[in-house]
Design a protein around this motif. Structure first.
Motif, PDB file in Angstrom:
ATOM      1  N   PHE A  44       0.839  -1.211   0.000  1.00 43.03           N
ATOM      2  CA  PHE A  44       0.000   0.000   0.000  1.00 43.03           C
ATOM      3  C   PHE A  44       0.869   1.254   0.000  1.00 43.03           C
ATOM      4  O   PHE A  44       0.573   2.232  -0.679  1.00 43.03           O
ATOM      5  N   GLU A  79       1.069   4.201  -3.094  1.00 44.18           N
ATOM      6  CA  GLU A  79       0.713   5.597  -2.815  1.00 44.18           C
ATOM      7  C   GLU A  79       1.522   6.570  -3.681  1.00 44.18           C
ATOM      8  O   GLU A  79       1.042   7.645  -4.033  1.00 44.18           O
ATOM      9  N   GLY A  80       2.757   6.193  -4.001  1.00 49.62           N
ATOM     10  CA  GLY A  80       3.592   7.071  -4.812  1.00 49.62           C
ATOM     11  C   GLY A  80       3.398   6.891  -6.305  1.00 49.62           C
ATOM     12  O   GLY A  80       4.033   7.581  -7.098  1.00 49.62           O
ATOM     13  N   LYS A  81       2.523   5.971  -6.692  1.00 51.75           N
ATOM     14  CA  LYS A  81       2.460   5.589  -8.105  1.00 51.75           C
ATOM     15  C   LYS A  81       1.250   6.103  -8.854  1.00 51.75           C
ATOM     16  O   LYS A  81       1.244   6.077 -10.084  1.00 51.75           O
ATOM     17  N   ALA A  82       0.187   6.484  -8.148  1.00 51.59           N
ATOM     18  CA  ALA A  82      -1.066   6.739  -8.868  1.00 51.59           C
ATOM     19  C   ALA A  82      -1.805   7.945  -8.311  1.00 51.59           C
ATOM     20  O   ALA A  82      -1.564   8.383  -7.185  1.00 51.59           O
ATOM     21  N   GLY A  83      -2.718   8.462  -9.114  1.00 54.97           N
ATOM     22  CA  GLY A  83      -3.585   9.547  -8.678  1.00 54.97           C
ATOM     23  C   GLY A  83      -4.774   9.051  -7.876  1.00 54.97           C
ATOM     24  O   GLY A  83      -5.322   9.776  -7.055  1.00 54.97           O
ATOM     25  N   ARG A  84      -5.197   7.806  -8.144  1.00 53.25           N
ATOM     26  CA  ARG A  84      -6.346   7.250  -7.413  1.00 53.25           C
ATOM     27  C   ARG A  84      -6.017   5.834  -6.993  1.00 53.25           C
ATOM     28  O   ARG A  84      -5.580   5.029  -7.814  1.00 53.25           O
ATOM     29  N   LEU A  85      -6.237   5.562  -5.713  1.00 54.16           N
ATOM     30  CA  LEU A  85      -5.917   4.263  -5.125  1.00 54.16           C
ATOM     31  C   LEU A  85      -7.231   3.610  -4.728  1.00 54.16           C
ATOM     32  O   LEU A  85      -8.040   4.218  -4.028  1.00 54.16           O
ATOM     33  N   ILE A  86      -7.421   2.378  -5.179  1.00 54.93           N
ATOM     34  CA  ILE A  86      -8.727   1.735  -5.026  1.00 54.93           C
ATOM     35  C   ILE A  86      -8.572   0.425  -4.273  1.00 54.93           C
ATOM     36  O   ILE A  86      -7.621  -0.323  -4.507  1.00 54.93           O
ATOM     37  N   ILE A  87      -9.507   0.170  -3.385  1.00 58.32           N
ATOM     38  CA  ILE A  87      -9.562  -1.131  -2.714  1.00 58.32           C
ATOM     39  C   ILE A  87     -10.829  -1.852  -3.179  1.00 58.32           C
ATOM     40  O   ILE A  87     -11.937  -1.292  -3.092  1.00 58.32           O
ATOM     41  N   GLY A 135     -12.347  -2.634  -5.927  1.00 57.59           N
ATOM     42  CA  GLY A 135     -13.269  -2.017  -6.877  1.00 57.59           C
ATOM     43  C   GLY A 135     -12.603  -1.945  -8.239  1.00 57.59           C
ATOM     44  O   GLY A 135     -11.370  -1.952  -8.339  1.00 57.59           O
ATOM     45  N   VAL A 159      -9.649  12.289  -8.079  1.00 58.99           N
ATOM     46  CA  VAL A 159      -8.433  12.658  -8.800  1.00 58.99           C
ATOM     47  C   VAL A 159      -8.344  11.760 -10.024  1.00 58.99           C
ATOM     48  O   VAL A 159      -8.177  10.545  -9.899  1.00 58.99           O
ATOM     49  N   ARG A 174       0.769  16.930  -4.505  1.00 59.40           N
ATOM     50  CA  ARG A 174      -0.185  16.556  -5.545  1.00 59.40           C
ATOM     51  C   ARG A 174      -1.383  15.919  -4.853  1.00 59.40           C
ATOM     52  O   ARG A 174      -1.251  15.341  -3.767  1.00 59.40           O
ATOM     53  N   SER A 215      -6.490  10.452  -4.559  1.00 60.97           N
ATOM     54  CA  SER A 215      -7.793   9.951  -4.109  1.00 60.97           C
ATOM     55  C   SER A 215      -7.666   8.534  -3.590  1.00 60.97           C
ATOM     56  O   SER A 215      -6.963   7.717  -4.187  1.00 60.97           O
ATOM     57  N   GLN A 225     -10.147   5.409  -2.899  1.00 61.88           N
ATOM     58  CA  GLN A 225     -11.506   4.968  -3.197  1.00 61.88           C
ATOM     59  C   GLN A 225     -11.803   3.672  -2.461  1.00 61.88           C
ATOM     60  O   GLN A 225     -11.047   2.703  -2.577  1.00 61.88           O
ATOM     61  N   ASN A 226     -12.894   3.701  -1.711  1.00 60.57           N
ATOM     62  CA  ASN A 226     -13.374   2.488  -1.026  1.00 60.57           C
ATOM     63  C   ASN A 226     -12.345   1.942  -0.033  1.00 60.57           C
ATOM     64  O   ASN A 226     -12.225   0.737   0.154  1.00 60.57           O
ATOM     65  N   TYR A 227     -11.597   2.841   0.589  1.00 65.29           N
ATOM     66  CA  TYR A 227     -10.560   2.416   1.537  1.00 65.29           C
ATOM     67  C   TYR A 227     -11.173   2.126   2.898  1.00 65.29           C
ATOM     68  O   TYR A 227     -11.991   2.904   3.392  1.00 65.29           O
TER      69      TYR A 227
END
Lengths: 502, 502
Positions: A413, A417-425, A427, A439, B465, B468, B470-472
């Motif tokens: 995790f 965090e350093g790799k993307a604009g939106r982090l999804i669990i 989904g 974002v 920067r 987001s 999502q669904n965390y």
């Protein structure tokens, strides 16, 4: 260079005509930027109404031009209208200008403290390059155009050759709305131009910012052209992503099938033509992983996709799939049906590859725009983490996991965090919610500017800059910064957020 | 290329050593970015304490290196300490992360609405290039370093050759503070390097952003070097400005003398070595204008300046003044004393030129760093407006005016709004208040990125920067975004600002 749709049926503008439009936008800016928010709100809402009025016609033409299903196109029009109305609400509420007031203190020692007030002002004419895959939501009246108009910037829209007639219809909506709400001439223009002229636009002094959604090569070319300008400007190019998905062991132990079904559906949705399409899945070797993979493969066997957006996209996808098939160590995990398909229909395909082979081969980290996915089987957790760390910047990254997995994979995790604009669990990355917290952006090469989003209300800040007013008499200040706070907006007053007047 | 001060007394780092520092900063980032705000606050406040502890030594050395008066240097240390403590307060209050929460709605038709939460995260290691003219406030522990450290970014500081010993002392303060508060190794390093290596730093993949204060040539070179990187990064170069001042007729009718005295003092302050130095004054021809000009000229005759910061700056200033004197149509309005001055002391000089001549000659719109000013006499209001419109981007623009003038010159205020980061009424542009509302920035060529400020608390956003989630699950979210709002910060919850928990 040009798609037949555009070349055959439309007259392309030449550079001198384009210059006229750009200069007209610059003149319009001097008026438009000073209009009260209420007038910009009327304009935006009228655009939404005009689009709703010709909805059936829009869906029909867009379907012909893009092959996207009519249901999807209706949904996209809903999204586009909601997006316009959301920006109108943001303007109506008014606090988006980020008003900050530091009051004076004439008694301060050693020097008196001046009154300083800050807010966001629009940058100037924006050139927007729409996307092939969203003829409405990321095109003529899409997020970039609407956030620029909301911010107070005129827009020059470069028509995408994939849907010129649709673009013309939506341009007509904006033009009628501009006329009905008495907007200045030049506040919006759509440009049907050859690609080279589209590139030249970013070099013109009238242009204050650029927003693009499309391929890496297209976006990077605009960025590079703008970087050579004497006067640098912001370039927001959203260039796609492979949207890595990590599938953790306890998740696959309990939910292998459901996960495979959800991800296969996400990957093949709209013929895989989403910049948030999950193109890379990473998991640990295990019997549960094999169960996931076999389910995923058999899911694909059930799938057919509709025609792709343009013949060029189809050709690129097919060539990409062939290239992948030729890579050492890669195996086809599953493929969609091929019989009886229309000519440019994408065939979904999934590949499997060992973690070590993935790490060795950069070609596996590129985007293949369409319903392809690469499934990487890591030997162990260390290799899975190594894979996460070598990834380029992404629009999204996702993890499918249980509570047990969360306890065991903290480092994953952190790395993502350093790799993307939106982090999804748990989904699917497809489906980009239009809201305040979205974002849609991320580190290069997902975009050229990770400080920004192209979806959601925060997108308005791509087209603004802060300005301070020092020692200004009240009547000379913008209404948002005057003592009385007539608009009742949130302001940071001597460090405290408040709606109070001074 | 190197100033003697640096070459003679210090060992310069070679590129391989610099790489080690950059890689160390990248490793430090992975730890530092995840520290709770409380630890960054301790670090910042300890830096301020360390600086206060060696204040007398700092002033002594900085005075030797820069020739700036001791009183001014004490004031600058106060400013630097206040600035550090202000950023600590911003972190303590906590709302700066711009937390935005859109809650889920599983019942929404046609698709469930996911929970999405956004906040600002740090970009990564920042390379800061300090200024010659502020050995404290815009140098080692100046605004850029402190806002980057506050944001969660490690800093590599490129030592300015104008004050290497001062820089070494302040670097020692940061290093001791880092050690006392257990910061990760690599969180800060100061680099004494040759100019070419300083330029090379921005091309290294470990560097995530660049902040520079200095000359146009220096800043633009960094910008261009960064633009050639495979991975683009933000470059905030603050490159100075001529800071136009418009003197309106009713103001000069009633306050010609006071205005001249205030502006002559602002222009010659610190030997004119401020990026906000008022270098251009524009007025209408009239007897009152002549009164202003003669007062200004006689004010200069009373002035002496101290030695300039470096021999290079003195040489450039003297050459610039000679070049101005040779321009057709320009007249010397007044000059400071020349007798008995130290060797590198700037001689203040003011020029007058007709509006038409000014418009004809681009050289009159360049910055001459030092106590020079060009006074432009416009024939009429139309020409005065034309002058405002041809100006390049500026850090500041000022108008000296009465209420009567405000009523008559609406178009001037409008024109200036597009030209500068800070707009001032009846005040000197020198003196850049450190607060929440300050914008020290502006359109190119004042800076390379008008969306940002290098002074004030908003500067923290240069190094962040949005991301987001999502669904965390709550426990996996950063503390700022968790349901409970344990930090009690302001958050935008479903579109409404609140400190409430969910």
């Amino acid at each position: 260079m040009m798609n037949g749709k555009l070349k055959e049926s439309h007259t392309l503008l030449e550079w001198p005509e384009v210059i006229t439009y750009m200069e007209s936008a610059e003149v319009a800016f001097e008026h438009y930027r000073r209009y009260p928010a209420s007038r910009r709100i009327d304009f935006l809402r009228q655009i939404a109404r005009e689009i709703a009025t010709i909805r059936l016609n829009l869906v029909e033409i867009a379907h012909q031009e893009t092959h996207l299903p009519e249901g999807r196109l209706h949904g996209e029009i809903d999204r586009t209208i909601n997006q316009i109305n959301l920006f109108a609400e943001v303007l109506e509420e008014g606090s988006w200008v980020n008003a900050i007031i530091d009051t004076a203190n004439p008694q301060r020692i050693p020097a008196p403290k001046p009154d300083i007030r800050q807010m966001q002002l629009p940058l100037g004419p924006v050139c927007v390059y729409g996307a092939s895959n969203f003829p409405f939501a990321f095109s003529v009246a899409g997020g970039d155009t609407i956030s620029a108009l909301a911010a107070g910037c005129p827009v020059l829209y470069k028509v995408h050759e994939g849907h010129p007639q649709t673009s013309q219809l939506v341009s007509g909506c904006i033009e009628r709305a501009a006329s009905q709400t008495d907007m200045p001439q030049g506040v919006f223009a759509s440009l049907m131009v050859a690609r080279e002229i589209g590139l030249q636009v970013v070099t013109h002094p009238s242009i204050a910012a650029v927003a693009f959604t499309g391929s890496f090569s297209g976006g990077k070319a605009l960025y590079d052209a703008a970087a050579r300008r004497p006067v640098p400007i912001p370039v927001y190019a959203e260039m796609g992503s492979i949207n890595p998905v990590f599938l953790l062991p306890d998740q696959l132990k309990h939910h292998a099938e459901a996960t495979a079904i959800a991800l296969a559906a996400s990957n093949t949705l709209g013929a895989g033509q989403f910049c948030t399409n999950p193109g890379l899945m990473v998991m640990l070797q295990s019997p549960e992983t094999e169960h996931f993979l076999s389910t995923y493969g058999s899911q694909l066997a059930e799938q057919t996709c509709h025609d792709m957006l343009t013949p060029g996209i189809y050709t690129a996808y097919s060539a990409g799939v062939e290239r992948l098939k030729s890579i050492n160590g890669i195996q086809v995990l599953g493929e969609g049906k091929t019989e009886g398909l229309p000519s440019d229909a994408a065939v979904p395909v999934a590949f499997r590859v060992r973690g070590a082979d993935f790490l060795r081969n950069d070609a596996l980290r590129e985007e293949y725009f369409g319903p392809a996915s690469i499934h990487v089987i890591a030997e162990d957790t260390a290799q899975l983490l190594e894979i996460a760390k070598v990834l380029d910047g992404q629009l999204t990254s996702s993890v499918w996991c249980t509570d047990v997995d969360i306890d065991s994979f903290g480092l994953l995790f952190q790395a993502l965090e350093g790799k993307a604009g939106r982090l999804i669990i748990n989904g699917a990355p497809t489906g980009v919610e239009v809201g305040h917290a979205m974002v849609h952006g991320g580190p290069f090469p997902a975009t050229t500017d990770a400080r920004s989003t192209s979806v959601g209300t925060q997108a308005i800040y791509r087209f603004t800059r802060p300005v301070s007013y020092q020692n200004y008499p009240d009547r000379l200040l913008p209404v948002e910064l005057r003592d009385g706070n007539r608009l009742g907006i949130w302001r940071k007053l001597d460090g405290e957020l408040t709606k109070q007047s001074l």
